[in-house]
Scaffold this motif. Structure first.
Motif, short mmCIF file in Angstrom:
data_model
loop_
_atom_site.label_atom_id
_atom_site.label_comp_id
_atom_site.label_asym_id
_atom_site.label_seq_id
_atom_site.Cartn_x
_atom_site.Cartn_y
_atom_site.Cartn_z
N GLY A 1 0.81 -1.19 0.00
CA GLY A 1 0.00 0.00 0.00
C GLY A 1 0.86 1.26 0.00
N ASP A 2 0.32 2.30 0.56
CA ASP A 2 1.02 3.58 0.60
C ASP A 2 1.90 3.73 1.84
N GLY A 3 1.92 2.71 2.70
CA GLY A 3 2.78 2.75 3.88
C GLY A 3 2.17 3.42 5.09
N GLU A 4 0.94 3.84 5.00
CA GLU A 4 0.34 4.62 6.08
C GLU A 4 0.34 3.87 7.42
N ALA A 5 0.02 2.58 7.41
CA ALA A 5 0.02 1.81 8.66
C ALA A 5 1.44 1.70 9.23
N VAL A 6 2.43 1.53 8.37
CA VAL A 6 3.82 1.45 8.81
C VAL A 6 4.25 2.78 9.42
N PHE A 7 3.92 3.87 8.77
CA PHE A 7 4.29 5.19 9.30
C PHE A 7 3.60 5.48 10.63
N ALA A 8 2.35 5.08 10.76
CA ALA A 8 1.62 5.30 12.02
C ALA A 8 2.28 4.53 13.16
N ALA A 9 2.64 3.27 12.90
CA ALA A 9 3.30 2.46 13.93
C ALA A 9 4.66 3.05 14.28
N ALA A 10 5.43 3.44 13.29
CA ALA A 10 6.76 4.01 13.52
C ALA A 10 6.69 5.33 14.27
N SER A 11 5.65 6.09 14.04
CA SER A 11 5.55 7.41 14.69
C SER A 11 5.32 7.31 16.19
N VAL A 12 4.80 6.15 16.67
CA VAL A 12 4.61 5.97 18.11
C VAL A 12 5.73 5.13 18.72
N GLY A 13 6.79 4.89 17.92
CA GLY A 13 7.97 4.22 18.46
C GLY A 13 8.09 2.74 18.18
N TRP A 14 7.14 2.16 17.46
CA TRP A 14 7.23 0.74 17.13
C TRP A 14 8.17 0.55 15.95
N ARG A 15 8.87 -0.58 15.93
CA ARG A 15 9.63 -0.98 14.73
C ARG A 15 8.61 -1.50 13.73
N ALA A 16 8.65 -0.97 12.54
CA ALA A 16 7.64 -1.34 11.54
C ALA A 16 8.28 -1.58 10.19
N THR A 17 7.88 -2.66 9.55
CA THR A 17 8.39 -3.01 8.23
C THR A 17 7.23 -3.26 7.30
N GLY A 18 7.24 -2.60 6.16
CA GLY A 18 6.25 -2.84 5.12
C GLY A 18 6.83 -3.76 4.08
N ILE A 19 6.11 -4.80 3.74
CA ILE A 19 6.54 -5.74 2.70
C ILE A 19 5.55 -5.59 1.55
N GLU A 20 6.05 -5.12 0.44
CA GLU A 20 5.18 -4.79 -0.69
C GLU A 20 5.63 -5.53 -1.94
N MET A 21 4.68 -6.17 -2.62
CA MET A 21 4.98 -6.90 -3.85
C MET A 21 4.92 -6.00 -5.08
N ASN A 22 4.18 -4.92 -5.01
CA ASN A 22 4.01 -4.01 -6.14
C ASN A 22 5.15 -2.99 -6.15
#
Length: 100
Positions: A1-22
């Protein structure tokens, strides 16, 4: 996707990785990451590929957000059970992840 969920998690201090096939969506997310605040950039990354590759190691993640299809959910649940530690937050966009 556009990474929005990853950015939201990272902004509160979580380690976040987006795995995208596209490749296009991966590029959009990666470019957005470059322009993110330093604390968000530090806590997130994006991988071009699929979650079955060796690069998609979930052992260090605080949260896993799945945008998957129903037939794959049991296989996804197995990967999460094997790789994620107790207390990892699991989110699914549409379909229930078995055992979670």
């Amino acid at each position: 996707g556009d990474g929005e969920a990853v950015f939201a998690a990272a902004s509160v201090g979580w380690r976040a990785t987006g795995i995208e096939m596209n490749p296009t969506l991966w590029a959009v997310s990666s470019i957005r990451r470059l322009f993110s605040p330093p604390h968000v950039r530090k806590n997130c990354k994006f991988i071009l590929g699929n979650m079955w590759s060796s690069r998609a190691d979930l052992r260090l993640e605080n949260a896993v957000m799945i945008f998957g299809v129903k037939p794959l959910m049991p296989k996804i649940a197995d990967k999460i059970s094997r790789e994620c530690s107790s207390g990892t937050h699991v989110f699914s966009y549409r379909f229930r992840v078995p055992m979670f």
